[in-house]
Design a protein around this motif. Structure first.
Motif, mmCIF file in Angstrom:
data_model
loop_
_atom_site.group_PDB
_atom_site.id
_atom_site.type_symbol
_atom_site.label_atom_id
_atom_site.label_comp_id
_atom_site.label_asym_id
_atom_site.label_seq_id
_atom_site.Cartn_x
_atom_site.Cartn_y
_atom_site.Cartn_z
ATOM 1 N N ARG A 35 0.846 -1.225 0.072
ATOM 2 C CA ARG A 35 0.019 -0.051 0.081
ATOM 3 C C ARG A 35 0.939 1.386 0.149
ATOM 4 N NH1 ARG A 35 -3.256 3.511 3.437
ATOM 5 N NH2 ARG A 35 -2.018 2.671 5.339
ATOM 6 N N SER A 43 -3.784 7.778 0.045
ATOM 7 C CA SER A 43 -3.339 6.734 -0.714
ATOM 8 C C SER A 43 -2.870 7.463 -2.057
ATOM 9 C CB SER A 43 -4.572 5.768 -1.001
ATOM 10 O OG SER A 43 -5.086 5.183 -0.003
ATOM 11 N N PRO A 45 -2.601 6.472 -5.850
ATOM 12 C CA PRO A 45 -2.792 5.326 -6.965
ATOM 13 C C PRO A 45 -1.721 5.818 -8.127
ATOM 14 C CG PRO A 45 -4.557 7.368 -6.915
ATOM 15 C CD PRO A 45 -3.649 7.435 -5.577
ATOM 16 N N THR A 68 -6.837 2.703 -4.290
ATOM 17 C CA THR A 68 -6.814 2.830 -3.055
ATOM 18 C C THR A 68 -5.202 2.771 -2.601
ATOM 19 O OG1 THR A 68 -6.831 0.240 -2.521
ATOM 20 C CG2 THR A 68 -8.951 1.590 -2.733
ATOM 21 N N PRO A 454 -10.816 -2.934 -5.926
ATOM 22 C CA PRO A 454 -10.261 -1.977 -5.080
ATOM 23 C C PRO A 454 -11.300 -1.273 -4.093
ATOM 24 C CG PRO A 454 -9.781 -1.483 -7.287
ATOM 25 C CD PRO A 454 -10.682 -2.769 -7.221
ATOM 26 N N GLN A 455 -12.453 -0.937 -4.568
ATOM 27 C CA GLN A 455 -13.277 -0.442 -3.478
ATOM 28 C C GLN A 455 -14.843 -0.839 -3.943
ATOM 29 O OE1 GLN A 455 -12.117 1.952 -1.324
ATOM 30 N NE2 GLN A 455 -14.138 1.978 -0.382
ATOM 31 N N ARG A 460 -12.018 -3.020 0.221
ATOM 32 C CA ARG A 460 -11.511 -3.825 -0.719
ATOM 33 C C ARG A 460 -11.744 -5.102 -0.610
ATOM 34 N NH1 ARG A 460 -6.496 -3.528 -3.963
ATOM 35 N NH2 ARG A 460 -5.553 -5.877 -3.955
ATOM 36 N N ARG A 524 -11.429 -3.380 5.333
ATOM 37 C CA ARG A 524 -11.959 -2.040 5.721
ATOM 38 C C ARG A 524 -11.104 -1.306 6.641
ATOM 39 N NH1 ARG A 524 -17.939 0.511 5.786
ATOM 40 N NH2 ARG A 524 -17.518 2.628 6.170
#
Length: 939
Positions: A35, A43, A45, A68, A454-455, A460, A524
């Motif tokens: 991440r 985040s 991306p 994310t 991703p969301q 996720r 989450r």
């Protein structure tokens, strides 16, 4: 509704809410989850993430973070990786020495600052040792634990001394037990539910469930994950899960040649006068010779495209068995070849093949056998695998595997006279009771798809769907000398019974399994919820077959058409887990897992109704001329019948299952150091066995008999009496059995486990654990009331207390110190006695089950090694291992019959045998102190 039923309903309900497909991580490999965040914690991306390692054929793999800021890299071989992140306008970040372990995820949060004077920064922080996204309870046996600590150089010795809470059926001292696979158990589930995966595919024996057809090449292991709780959704049962990965070579040619040896000149003697009085020779249990020579080489056939790893091994285990007059020799020779081809950046194919030969002329050697009554085992095993991994996109990954396992497993009789079993002492003479030649095959194909979202719904999702099909055909040819077995009592010198069989027979039995599984791992913030369900259709059946005519059963069916649904089950196994990152930095995790696991079905269940499998009738034996050999005219009254002709399977037979609940906490307490604690509950339900349905219950009448009276066997000094159940003479021979479920077979476990794991760094490593647990069962069998006498209590593998410590330290000048220490509760035994009743000789428990405990079993092993560099990558390592350094002679197995036997003191064949109580007389002791010397040349 009972608590575990509520848990099952809850799991199923939550699974439907959080899941539309299955598992989070590739069970046969590992993964890295990255991440990327900026200096404010937001985040990032679109960042490019590159991982590199010698284990990657192309050298590196590149991906892009999603919306994310996350990117997962799947199907990674165990090893150390470098992770680099890049994005225009930001500093590049590099994280070195990121470990990847089989079956687990390494999670990294990498921060990228705005580009300034430096274009790249290197982060030196250690990767976390806690997996805060999975509730799986497992131990990873790394290369350092495999190669730098003492052990028997086999998988069974390895798990015995290192895996927390795991118990084997016998101790191994310096590899002296390596010639035969051990059974083992953890958290109460029986050995028959253990699963062994090699390179992601099940290599278990189709008939001897829980075992495998292979004695693995120890040096070919790259890493081993041993899971004892909260198993992956792709694993069908709750038993110990061995997840073994073999080496594949790197982009640089390298190899190893090694040799190890130990023998009578390197060992001590621990048989004292008391043991010698029971017939133990001074060298009892000692090694005559254990030798282990191996060679391996690996490297690139085409750089960055095609790699090869090949190895050969010659392994010989020659040992003295207490009370057995000959050496038990086991000679094993094996070879393997592993090819890995990176077809293109997105597709990889691996081909694996192995062949092994196994020769054991005295299979079954024991104090209760003579040389002619054991088997000559002469096996060969073949395994072939093909594996395909494909990256479909940044969010989709496909994995496919096929495997073929062929086991040829004969147990040849050595004696030529009718087999004779002594019901006074349990001693078997003249010949083994049967000759059996087994042919077993396992053909399996699996396909797994993983997909990342991703969301969605606030978090996720990592979905996985999978399918698996297994076909397991087996054959068994059985022969017996004169197609009978004889039983007598040495206390009286008289024959008691003769058992007639339907041999020769050629039986065939198959099991087919089709499985679908689906799981969603939902993340989450700091919470990960993993819910899944496994759907299986399992069928045992008998293909069309025939056998030659039978001497004692001339009218029995010998040829028949296919018989299906013996049995056939369709089951759902829901599983649910929660993992919470309590500290927010991935170093403290609180976990909860619950699930249902259904039992694996072996081919033996269908064979219980196979007319071409074992069928027998037992009669009283009137040995008229007292020569202990059966002749025509010596058959007495019928006592009992057994086998397929009188056995059927309940059409409503339910599939046995395990319900599990585990709560655990993990905390990183130092550099590479993790402490873990868990409490767990398990229950085994819907277990099945043979139920007597032909003889009415009221036909068994209670009678009180003295344990040392005329109907029992003399040998005890007390006046104890026991109530046994005599079958009405009018019902003898009416036996009919139904394979059915029974609550009398229920089993329950509860336990606590604490472990401390230190990843190899700063020149040392450690694995320490303490486990407390209790497993209680009501009975092992329930066909008649005699089997339920004093039947409730601890199971064989129940060892309430177990402590293990294993580790290694590298001193200056490349001197290595290694250690194994283990202490555990002794075996819990039950006193038994035999009684002559209308239905024949019956053995029952005369004391409560497990009421006698043998002494604690404690062992200490150590290693001293030194590595010498001789130029370039070439090294020579010299190794000395010491086992059972305290030279303990702990008795770990003893006789349970309450009787008297005549024991001849060892070393004096002219000595007068001494009458002693048989109960608790030693059968097996810990092997004496022994040193093993070895050397390895690496290049």
């Amino acid at each position: 509704m009972k608590p575990f039923n509520r848990i099952a309903v809850l799991i199923a309900a939550v699974t439907l809410l959080v899941s539309s497909a299955p598992a989070r991580a590739q069970v046969q490999t590992g993964s890295i989850f990255v991440r990327v965040i900026d200096s404010s914690g937001a985040s990032v991306p679109g960042a490019t993430v590159t991982i590199s390692s010698p284990t990657i054929i192309s050298g590196s793999i590149t991906g892009v973070t999603d919306a994310t800021g996350a990117r997962r890299f799947l199907s990674l071989a165990p090893g150390n990786y470098s992770v680099k992140t890049e994005l225009p306008g930001f500093q590049s970040t590099v994280r070195e020495n990121v470990p990847v372990n089989v079956g687990s995820t390494t999670s990294l949060d990498l921060s990228m600052g705005v580009k300034s004077m430096s274009d790249e920064i290197t982060v030196s922080a250690e990767a976390p040792v806690v997996d805060a996204t999975s509730a799986n309870v497992s131990t990873v046996l790394s290369q350092e634990l495999l190669q730098k600590t003492p052990g028997g150089r086999d998988i069974w010795s390895l798990v015995e001394y290192k895996v927390p809470g795991l118990i084997t059926n016998r101790p191994d001292v310096g590899g002296s037990s390596g010639g035969l696979q051990a059974s083992f158990s953890a958290r109460g589930t029986p050995n028959s539910q253990n699963i062994q995966f090699l390179n992601g595919i099940n290599v278990g024996d189709p008939s001897a469930i829980g075992f495998t057809g292979f004695y693995y090449d120890y040096d070919a292991f790259e890493q081993i994950q041993v899971s004892t709780g909260a198993n992956d959704i792709s694993v069908p049962s709750s038993g110990v899960f061995l997840n073994m990965v073999t080496k594949t070579g790197t982009n640089i040619w390298s190899g190893k040649v090694s040799g190890f040896w130990e023998g009578d000149s390197t060992q001590g003697q621990n048989v004292d006068a008391t043991l010698q009085s029971y017939g133990f020779r001074p060298d009892a249990g000692a090694v005559q010779k254990v030798s282990d020579f191996a060679g391996a080489v690996g490297g690139p056939l085409i750089k960055d495209k095609l790699r090869v790893y090949a190895s050969v091994r010659d392994w010989r285990v020659h040992v003295n068995v207490p009370g057995f007059p000959e050496i038990e020799n086991t000679d094993m020779t094996s070879g393997l070849l592993n090819l890995t081809w990176q077809m293109n950046p997105k597709n990889r194919v691996s081909l694996y093949a192995s062949r092994q030969y196994y020769n054991k002329p005295n299979r079954g050697a024991a104090a209760t056998n003579e040389p002619l009554s054991v088997f000559h085992e002469d096996d060969h095993f073949t395994l072939a695998q093909a594996l395909w991994n494909s990256v479909l996109s940044q969010t989709a990954f496909l994995d496919g595997r096929v495997s073929f396992l062929d086991i040829f497993f004969p147990l040849f009789q050595k004696g030529t006279d009718q087999s004779l079993s002594d019901q006074t002492t349990g001693f078997l003479s003249r010949a083994a009771q049967a000759e059996q030649v087994f042919g077993r095959k396992r053909m399996e194909a699996s396909l797994n798809l993983q997909y990342f979202v991703p969301q969605a719904i606030g978090g996720r999702h990592e979905f996985r769907v999978g399918a698996d099909y297994t076909h397991m055909p087996t054959t068994t040819a059985v022969h017996r000398i004169d197609d009978l077995n004889l039983f007598y009592r040495s206390a009286t010198g008289q024959g008691t019974s003769v058992q007639f069989f339907n041999s020769p027979v050629n039986s065939a039995s198959n099991v087919d399994v089709f499985a679908l599984f689906a799981q969603d791992s939902y993340q989450r913030n700091r919470l990960t919820i993993t819910g899944g369900v496994r759907f299986e259709t399992v069928e045992g059946y008998l293909p069309a077959q025939s056998s030659p005519p039978s001497r004692w059963f001339p009218t029995a069916t010998r040829t028949f058409a296919e018989i299906r649904n013996s049995p056939k089950w369709t089951t759902l196994s829901p599983r649910l887990s929660f993992a919470f990152d309590a500290s927010g930095d991935g170093r403290t995790a609180i976990k909860l897992a619950a699930g249902r696991y259904h039992y694996t079905l072996g081919t033996g269940t269908a064979n219980t109704i196979n007319p071409n499998f074992n069928v027998s009738e037992t009669y009283a034996w009137n040995d008229l001329n007292r020569d202990l050999k059966y002749q025509d005219g010596e058959r007495g009254a019928l006592q009992s019948r057994a086998g397929a002709l009188v056995t059927s399977i309940d059409p409503d037979l339910r599939r046995p299952h395990t319900d599990e609940l585990i709560f655990s906490v993990e905390r990183e307490v130092g550099k590479g150091l993790k402490v873990s604690a868990d409490v767990s509950w398990r229950r085994e339900r819907d277990l099945f066995g043979n139920k007597e349905v032909g003889v009415p219950a009221d036909a068994f009448q209670p009678v009180t008999r003295p344990e040392n009276g005329p109907d029992g066997v003399a040998g005890t000094s007390d006046d104890k009496t026991i109530t046994v159940y005599n079958q009405s003479a009018a019902t003898i021979g009416q036996n009919r059995f139904l394979v059915s479920n029974s609550p009398q077979l229920n089993q329950d476990y509860k336990g606590f486990q604490l472990s401390l794991t230190k990843r190899f760094s700063d020149n040392w490593q450690m694995l320490a654990s303490y486990a407390y647990g209790q497993t209680r069962a009501k009975a092992d069998a329930f066909a008649n009331p005699n089997q339920l006498i004093n039947s409730e209590g601890p199971v064989f593998f129940d060892r309430p207390h177990t402590f293990k410590l294993s580790g290694a330290y590298i001193l200056p000048r490349q001197i290595e110190l290694g250690l194994n220490f283990r202490t555990q509760s002794g075996v819990q035994l039950t006193r038994t006695a035999t009684f002559a009743l209308n239905q024949g000789t019956v053995t029952v428990n005369v004391d409560p089950r497990g009421s006698t405990k043998l002494d604690m079993l404690t062992t200490l092993d150590a290693r001293l090694a030194r590595t010498f560099k001789i130029g370039g990558a070439r090294q020579i390592e010299v190794i000395v291992d010491g086992y059972n350094l305290a030279n303990a002679n702990t008795v770990w197995d003893a006789r349970t019959l309450s009787t008297v036997s005549n024991f001849r003191p060892a070393g004096d064949p002219a000595a007068t045998p001494v009458a002693k109580a048989t109960y608790l007389s030693p059968l097996s002791i810990l092997g004496p102190r022994i040193f093993r010397i070895g050397a390895a040349f690496r290049f």
